[in-house]
Each structure stands twice: as C-alpha cells, then as structure tokens.
Design a protein around this motif. Structure first.
Motif, PDB file in Angstrom:
ATOM      1  N   TYR A 163     -33.288  -7.425  -8.067  1.00  0.00           N
ATOM      2  CA  TYR A 163     -32.285  -6.685  -7.294  1.00  0.00           C
ATOM      3  C   TYR A 163     -30.847  -6.914  -7.751  1.00  0.00           C
ATOM      4  O   TYR A 163     -29.924  -6.291  -7.225  1.00  0.00           O
ATOM      5  N   GLY A 164     -30.640  -7.806  -8.709  1.00  0.00           N
ATOM      6  CA  GLY A 164     -29.310  -7.958  -9.271  1.00  0.00           C
ATOM      7  C   GLY A 164     -28.354  -8.717  -8.370  1.00  0.00           C
ATOM      8  O   GLY A 164     -28.733  -9.272  -7.334  1.00  0.00           O
ATOM      9  N   ILE A 165     -27.092  -8.714  -8.780  1.00  0.00           N
ATOM     10  CA  ILE A 165     -26.055  -9.468  -8.077  1.00  0.00           C
ATOM     11  C   ILE A 165     -24.852  -8.567  -7.827  1.00  0.00           C
ATOM     12  O   ILE A 165     -24.364  -7.890  -8.736  1.00  0.00           O
ATOM     13  N   ARG A 166     -24.417  -8.545  -6.582  1.00  0.00           N
ATOM     14  CA  ARG A 166     -23.210  -7.827  -6.139  1.00  0.00           C
ATOM     15  C   ARG A 166     -23.271  -6.344  -6.466  1.00  0.00           C
ATOM     16  O   ARG A 166     -22.308  -5.767  -6.983  1.00  0.00           O
ATOM     17  N   LEU A 167     -24.395  -5.735  -6.151  1.00  0.00           N
ATOM     18  CA  LEU A 167     -24.534  -4.287  -6.322  1.00  0.00           C
ATOM     19  C   LEU A 167     -24.509  -3.649  -4.937  1.00  0.00           C
ATOM     20  O   LEU A 167     -25.448  -3.792  -4.157  1.00  0.00           O
ATOM     21  N   GLU A 168     -23.444  -2.956  -4.616  1.00  0.00           N
ATOM     22  CA  GLU A 168     -23.253  -2.443  -3.269  1.00  0.00           C
ATOM     23  C   GLU A 168     -24.270  -1.374  -2.901  1.00  0.00           C
ATOM     24  O   GLU A 168     -24.549  -1.163  -1.710  1.00  0.00           O
ATOM     25  N   ASP A 169     -24.823  -0.671  -3.887  1.00  0.00           N
ATOM     26  CA  ASP A 169     -25.777   0.398  -3.587  1.00  0.00           C
ATOM     27  C   ASP A 169     -27.229  -0.077  -3.616  1.00  0.00           C
ATOM     28  O   ASP A 169     -28.147   0.732  -3.510  1.00  0.00           O
ATOM     29  N   VAL A 170     -27.449  -1.400  -3.782  1.00  0.00           N
ATOM     30  CA  VAL A 170     -28.810  -1.959  -3.772  1.00  0.00           C
ATOM     31  C   VAL A 170     -28.919  -2.881  -2.556  1.00  0.00           C
ATOM     32  O   VAL A 170     -28.269  -3.926  -2.496  1.00  0.00           O
ATOM     33  N   ALA A 171     -29.753  -2.493  -1.598  1.00  0.00           N
ATOM     34  CA  ALA A 171     -29.798  -3.188  -0.303  1.00  0.00           C
ATOM     35  C   ALA A 171     -30.150  -4.671  -0.445  1.00  0.00           C
ATOM     36  O   ALA A 171     -29.592  -5.512   0.259  1.00  0.00           O
ATOM     37  N   ASP A 172     -31.072  -5.002  -1.324  1.00  0.00           N
ATOM     38  CA  ASP A 172     -31.532  -6.384  -1.443  1.00  0.00           C
ATOM     39  C   ASP A 172     -30.814  -7.177  -2.533  1.00  0.00           C
ATOM     40  O   ASP A 172     -31.248  -8.268  -2.901  1.00  0.00           O
ATOM     41  N   SER A 173     -29.719  -6.638  -3.059  1.00  0.00           N
ATOM     42  CA  SER A 173     -28.980  -7.333  -4.105  1.00  0.00           C
ATOM     43  C   SER A 173     -28.339  -8.603  -3.562  1.00  0.00           C
ATOM     44  O   SER A 173     -27.911  -8.667  -2.407  1.00  0.00           O
ATOM     45  N   ARG A 174     -28.303  -9.639  -4.382  1.00  0.00           N
ATOM     46  CA  ARG A 174     -27.583 -10.854  -4.011  1.00  0.00           C
ATOM     47  C   ARG A 174     -26.103 -10.492  -3.887  1.00  0.00           C
ATOM     48  O   ARG A 174     -25.564  -9.800  -4.746  1.00  0.00           O
ATOM     49  N   PHE A 175     -25.481 -10.974  -2.833  1.00  0.00           N
ATOM     50  CA  PHE A 175     -24.093 -10.543  -2.631  1.00  0.00           C
ATOM     51  C   PHE A 175     -23.250 -11.680  -2.076  1.00  0.00           C
ATOM     52  O   PHE A 175     -23.629 -12.350  -1.112  1.00  0.00           O
ATOM     53  N   SER A 176     -22.112 -11.902  -2.698  1.00  0.00           N
ATOM     54  CA  SER A 176     -21.110 -12.823  -2.188  1.00  0.00           C
ATOM     55  C   SER A 176     -19.762 -12.352  -2.708  1.00  0.00           C
ATOM     56  O   SER A 176     -19.683 -11.729  -3.764  1.00  0.00           O
ATOM     57  N   GLU A 177     -18.724 -12.625  -1.947  1.00  0.00           N
ATOM     58  CA  GLU A 177     -17.389 -12.218  -2.374  1.00  0.00           C
ATOM     59  C   GLU A 177     -16.383 -13.259  -1.922  1.00  0.00           C
ATOM     60  O   GLU A 177     -16.278 -13.561  -0.731  1.00  0.00           O
ATOM     61  N   MET A 178     -15.653 -13.801  -2.874  1.00  0.00           N
ATOM     62  CA  MET A 178     -14.643 -14.805  -2.575  1.00  0.00           C
ATOM     63  C   MET A 178     -13.288 -14.118  -2.416  1.00  0.00           C
ATOM     64  O   MET A 178     -12.923 -13.272  -3.237  1.00  0.00           O
ATOM     65  N   PRO A 179     -12.540 -14.454  -1.379  1.00  0.00           N
ATOM     66  CA  PRO A 179     -11.224 -13.834  -1.215  1.00  0.00           C
ATOM     67  C   PRO A 179     -10.283 -14.224  -2.353  1.00  0.00           C
ATOM     68  O   PRO A 179     -10.436 -15.282  -2.970  1.00  0.00           O
ATOM     69  N   ALA A 180      -9.339 -13.369  -2.652  1.00  0.00           N
ATOM     70  CA  ALA A 180      -8.279 -13.691  -3.605  1.00  0.00           C
ATOM     71  C   ALA A 180      -7.189 -14.420  -2.826  1.00  0.00           C
ATOM     72  O   ALA A 180      -6.372 -13.814  -2.144  1.00  0.00           O
ATOM     73  N   PHE A 181      -7.196 -15.744  -2.927  1.00  0.00           N
ATOM     74  CA  PHE A 181      -6.279 -16.547  -2.119  1.00  0.00           C
ATOM     75  C   PHE A 181      -4.825 -16.464  -2.593  1.00  0.00           C
ATOM     76  O   PHE A 181      -3.921 -16.976  -1.927  1.00  0.00           O
ATOM     77  N   GLY A 182      -4.593 -15.795  -3.718  1.00  0.00           N
ATOM     78  CA  GLY A 182      -3.217 -15.555  -4.126  1.00  0.00           C
ATOM     79  C   GLY A 182      -2.482 -14.678  -3.147  1.00  0.00           C
ATOM     80  O   GLY A 182      -1.239 -14.679  -3.097  1.00  0.00           O
ATOM     81  N   GLU A 183      -3.246 -13.933  -2.338  1.00  0.00           N
ATOM     82  CA  GLU A 183      -2.649 -13.080  -1.313  1.00  0.00           C
ATOM     83  C   GLU A 183      -2.584 -13.785   0.042  1.00  0.00           C
ATOM     84  O   GLU A 183      -2.082 -13.225   1.016  1.00  0.00           O
ATOM     85  N   ILE A 184      -3.123 -15.005   0.104  1.00  0.00           N
ATOM     86  CA  ILE A 184      -3.212 -15.719   1.386  1.00  0.00           C
ATOM     87  C   ILE A 184      -2.405 -17.013   1.359  1.00  0.00           C
ATOM     88  O   ILE A 184      -1.692 -17.334   2.317  1.00  0.00           O
ATOM     89  N   LEU A 185      -2.503 -17.761   0.267  1.00  0.00           N
ATOM     90  CA  LEU A 185      -1.859 -19.071   0.162  1.00  0.00           C
ATOM     91  C   LEU A 185      -0.638 -19.006  -0.749  1.00  0.00           C
ATOM     92  O   LEU A 185      -0.567 -18.165  -1.661  1.00  0.00           O
ATOM     93  N   ALA A 186       0.285 -19.904  -0.515  1.00  0.00           N
ATOM     94  CA  ALA A 186       1.451 -20.040  -1.389  1.00  0.00           C
ATOM     95  C   ALA A 186       1.031 -20.714  -2.682  1.00  0.00           C
ATOM     96  O   ALA A 186      -0.007 -21.381  -2.750  1.00  0.00           O
ATOM     97  N   GLU A 187       1.854 -20.559  -3.727  1.00  0.00           N
ATOM     98  CA  GLU A 187       1.519 -21.151  -5.022  1.00  0.00           C
ATOM     99  C   GLU A 187       1.361 -22.666  -4.913  1.00  0.00           C
ATOM    100  O   GLU A 187       0.485 -23.252  -5.556  1.00  0.00           O
ATOM    101  N   GLU A 188       2.194 -23.301  -4.127  1.00  0.00           N
ATOM    102  CA  GLU A 188       2.101 -24.752  -3.950  1.00  0.00           C
ATOM    103  C   GLU A 188       0.783 -25.133  -3.307  1.00  0.00           C
ATOM    104  O   GLU A 188       0.138 -26.116  -3.702  1.00  0.00           O
ATOM    105  N   GLU A 189       0.356 -24.363  -2.332  1.00  0.00           N
ATOM    106  CA  GLU A 189      -0.912 -24.640  -1.651  1.00  0.00           C
ATOM    107  C   GLU A 189      -2.094 -24.446  -2.611  1.00  0.00           C
ATOM    108  O   GLU A 189      -3.066 -25.208  -2.566  1.00  0.00           O
TER     109      GLU A 189
END
Length: 292
Positions: A163-189
């Motif tokens: 079923y593959g990985i991170r395929l939105e059109d495949v119901a049983d595909s393995r799926f995970s998504e990490m947020p882009a923390f550059g939009e959440i945390l400061a550079e120092e953090e």
C-alpha cells in the motif's frame, strides 16, 4: 651518388593464361577462373540468403521489419519459454499467496523459492531507490538494519510494499506527517531542540541549548516521538535515540527536518505486483538481516 631502379615487366611463359591487364611494379595477375566448387558454394549462399530473408523477418521498414512467410518471432519464442516457466511455477506462487507469511520460513523449499523470486522482483522494482544491496541512501531507508518506521515483521513489510507510504488516494497506505516547525518555533527554539535531539543519541551537542530544548521537545515533539525519543511505530514516528537517520543526523540535516519537515513517499505496489510477488519481496527483504 644516385641509384636508379627500373620496373621490369614480368615475362610470360609458354602455356601461361591470359593476365587481367593490371601491373604492379612489373608483376602481372593471371586471369585464372575461380574453382568450380567455390563458385557453386557462393551461388548457393546467395540463394540461401535470399530464401532466408523471404522466410524470416529481415528487411527493416519504417515501423517494423518484414515478418517473413514463416511468421517466426524471437519475441514470441521467448514468451513461450516464459509462459512455460510460469506454468511450472504457478503452484508455488499459489502456495505463497495462501501460506501465513510468519510461517513461510518453516517450509525450506517454499521459502527459498520466495526469497529467490523476491530478489529478482526487488532488483527490478526496488533497487532504484533502496540500492542493489538494499542499503538505501539519503531519504531512502536502509533495509539491512533493524530500524523500521512501521515495523519490520514480514507482515509489516508486506503491508508497506502493498500500500505504499503517504499516498493520500490509497486508503491503507502508511501515513504520517511532521509539522514544519519553522512556522511554529523561533530559530533559537529550533536550535535548542536540535541540540536536545542530538543529545538523545549521544551525538556532539551544545549542553546549554539541549537543556532548554528538552522542554520544547516535550511540549511539541513527544506526542509522536515519545517522551524518551524512542518514537511510535503506530504513527510512523522514528526513534531518535538510535543514531539511525533517514535524512542525515548532522546538525544541519536535523535543523532542515525540524524547520521544513520531510515528506517522502513510496508507491503502492499492489497495482503492479501480484499478491504472491508482494509476499515474495517481503520475504526477501525480511531475511536480509534487518527483519524482526
């Protein structure tokens, strides 16, 4: 002092045949007829060649060669051989499809057939990303170690292959998504949490930054990677404590991952491979050394 050379014409003897009329440095060539046996052999070869080009594919045309009166095809001959082998192996593929994958290794002959078949499938479809030896590359998992995002049992591997990985059109595909923390945390953090993440695997790090980064990690990252950083296979969150990195474990690579996330995909092979072939390649990958 100079030397002069004179070309002397070759003198014909009584009974010599006529010459061709050519002369090289005074040497003339007799005009002897070709031996009869050679001439007839030559003519026979010409006739045979003409007949061959009529009977078999020979002359190239705009789109394809002339088919020949006999309709012979090397591709068809190869396909016949392939069909014969597939017919012979069909019962084995049926057994592979029906047996429980976890117990496949108990049947030595069937397991050997599956591994050999899986090796051919892997080198045809999988080696382009994972490498011919399955050691992977940056962004492509090493299948020889025992570090698996979604589990390394033979059934887990078969599920991923199918079923593959991170395929939105495949119901049983393995799926995970990490947020882009550059939009959440400061550079120092981000620098602080990167130092903390590197400390989890005893990589060189800034202790002061890591100490501050622990709090940031617990607040933002532990829900997926666990409080101790060992990850969560249910979510496909990697273990951060084993120093095995898909995209690199340098400070720069981890910073890039935290800031912008990663989103690698893998095709679902259930549309291209049969169930038996998927199980065979899973058995092959499992026995490479990293399977659980």
């Amino acid at each position: 002092m100079s030397h002069q050379t004179e070309d002397k014409e070759q003198e014909l003897q009584a009974g010599d045949p006529n010459t061709t009329g050519h002369s090289w440095d005074g040497i003339k060539e007799f005009d002897n007829p070709m031996p009869r046996w050679w001439l007839w052999t030559f003519y026979a070869c010409i006739v045979w060649a003409i007949g061959y080009t009529i009977a078999y594919p020979a002359w190239p045309m705009l789109k394809e060669a002339t088919p020949g009166l006999l309709g012979y095809s090397t591709r068809a001959e190869v396909q016949q051989d392939i069909d014969a082998v597939e017919t012979q192996n069909a019962p084995l593929w049926e057994q592979i499809e029906q047996v429980e994958l976890a117990s496949l290794k108990d049947n030595t002959d069937l397991h050997g057939f599956a591994v050999n078949g899986g090796a051919a499938i892997f080198k045809t479809w999988c080696a382009q990303c994972h490498g011919s030896g399955a050691a992977g590359a940056v962004g492509y998992p090493n299948l020889l170690d025992d570090d698996w995002l979604w589990g390394g049992t033979v059934d887990d591997i078969a599920q991923t292959v199918a079923y593959g990985i991170r395929l939105e059109d495949v119901a049983d595909s393995r799926f995970s998504e990490m947020p882009a923390f550059g939009e959440i945390l400061a550079e120092e953090e981000i620098a602080q949490v990167v130092s903390y993440v590197r400390s989890l695997s005893d990589a060189p790090h800034n202790s002061a930054l890591a100490s501050a980064g622990e709090v940031i990690f617990l607040d933002n990252c532990s829900s997926c990677h666990a409080e101790d950083g060992t990850g969560d296979r249910f979510q496909g969150a990697p273990n951060l404590t084993d120093a095995i990195w898909l995209f690199g474990g340098s400070e720069e690579a981890i910073t890039e991952t935290v800031m912008n996330s990663r989103y690698g995909v893998m095709p679902n092979w259930n549309k291209r491979l049969s169930e038996g072939e998927i199980r065979a390649v899973a058995a092959y990958v499992h026995q490479l050394g990293g399977g659980e």
